[in-house]
Design a protein around this motif. Sequence first.
Motif, PDB file in Angstrom:
ATOM      1  N   THR A  65     -11.526 -15.692  -3.326  1.00  0.00           N
ATOM      2  CA  THR A  65     -10.863 -15.129  -2.158  1.00  0.00           C
ATOM      3  C   THR A  65     -11.067 -13.624  -2.095  1.00  0.00           C
ATOM      4  O   THR A  65     -11.037 -12.951  -3.125  1.00  0.00           O
ATOM      5  CB  THR A  65      -9.334 -15.390  -2.243  1.00  0.00           C
ATOM      6  N   VAL A  66     -11.249 -13.120  -0.877  1.00  0.00           N
ATOM      7  CA  VAL A  66     -11.254 -11.672  -0.640  1.00  0.00           C
ATOM      8  C   VAL A  66     -10.052 -11.368   0.239  1.00  0.00           C
ATOM      9  O   VAL A  66      -9.894 -11.957   1.304  1.00  0.00           O
ATOM     10  CB  VAL A  66     -12.537 -11.186   0.064  1.00  0.00           C
ATOM     11  N   ILE A  67      -9.213 -10.460  -0.210  1.00  0.00           N
ATOM     12  CA  ILE A  67      -8.043 -10.038   0.556  1.00  0.00           C
ATOM     13  C   ILE A  67      -8.330  -8.633   1.059  1.00  0.00           C
ATOM     14  O   ILE A  67      -8.747  -7.771   0.293  1.00  0.00           O
ATOM     15  CB  ILE A  67      -6.790  -9.992  -0.333  1.00  0.00           C
ATOM     16  N   GLU A  68      -8.094  -8.405   2.342  1.00  0.00           N
ATOM     17  CA  GLU A  68      -8.313  -7.078   2.915  1.00  0.00           C
ATOM     18  C   GLU A  68      -6.993  -6.480   3.382  1.00  0.00           C
ATOM     19  O   GLU A  68      -6.177  -7.175   3.978  1.00  0.00           O
ATOM     20  CB  GLU A  68      -9.255  -7.161   4.110  1.00  0.00           C
ATOM     21  N   SER A  69      -6.821  -5.190   3.123  1.00  0.00           N
ATOM     22  CA  SER A  69      -5.662  -4.464   3.623  1.00  0.00           C
ATOM     23  C   SER A  69      -6.119  -3.564   4.771  1.00  0.00           C
ATOM     24  O   SER A  69      -7.190  -2.967   4.701  1.00  0.00           O
ATOM     25  CB  SER A  69      -5.053  -3.614   2.509  1.00  0.00           C
ATOM     26  N   GLU A  70      -5.311  -3.466   5.798  1.00  0.00           N
ATOM     27  CA  GLU A  70      -5.661  -2.619   6.941  1.00  0.00           C
ATOM     28  C   GLU A  70      -5.353  -1.148   6.691  1.00  0.00           C
ATOM     29  O   GLU A  70      -5.811  -0.285   7.432  1.00  0.00           O
ATOM     30  CB  GLU A  70      -4.938  -3.111   8.191  1.00  0.00           C
ATOM     31  N   VAL A  71      -4.539  -0.869   5.657  1.00  0.00           N
ATOM     32  CA  VAL A  71      -4.223   0.510   5.283  1.00  0.00           C
ATOM     33  C   VAL A  71      -4.345   0.644   3.772  1.00  0.00           C
ATOM     34  O   VAL A  71      -4.186  -0.327   3.040  1.00  0.00           O
ATOM     35  CB  VAL A  71      -2.798   0.938   5.731  1.00  0.00           C
ATOM     36  N   ASN A  72      -4.629   1.842   3.314  1.00  0.00           N
ATOM     37  CA  ASN A  72      -4.715   2.110   1.887  1.00  0.00           C
ATOM     38  C   ASN A  72      -3.299   2.207   1.327  1.00  0.00           C
ATOM     39  O   ASN A  72      -2.496   3.005   1.797  1.00  0.00           O
ATOM     40  CB  ASN A  72      -5.496   3.404   1.642  1.00  0.00           C
TER      41      ASN A  72
END
Length: 159
Positions: A65-72
């Motif tokens: 799985t790759v999880i992406e965050s929209e903010v740091n």
Amino acid sequence: MESCISVIIPVYNVESYLPRCVDSICNQTYQNLELVVSDDCSKDDTVKVCREWIAANKDRFAAATVIESEVNTGVSANCNRGFSYAKGEWIKVIAGDDTLKEDCVRINMDYVGSNPSVDILFSRIHAFGEAEKLTRYESRFKYGYFYMSPKSFKYRLLT
């Protein structure tokens, strides 16, 4: 059957290092692995590199799985995001610019199998890279964590 181990990689702008990292996980002698990559809003192609690598190697893992965050959000929150997705009985965390020796997870699991009272296992490291940076990094481990009393180590982990 082997327990499933979740390997969590919290990443941020590591596109040039990530292939070596995930290759080292793919090459583990321990077979039942879940891969969770948690990206902390990288500005480079870290996510693209990771998705392409997983597409080519997904059959090696119980899940990937790759999880992406929209903010740091920072390292701690990024790690916690990865932990929240983990399904394995144990979790192994590795930075996106590090590698694992091919028998790392196997040795760790053999150890916990022989020592059922172990709840947390912290492995020794072998540093590699630019010499001037290594001197500062290695000194933290050479005289630090591995030479603390169990009580001091537990306090350090909790803080």
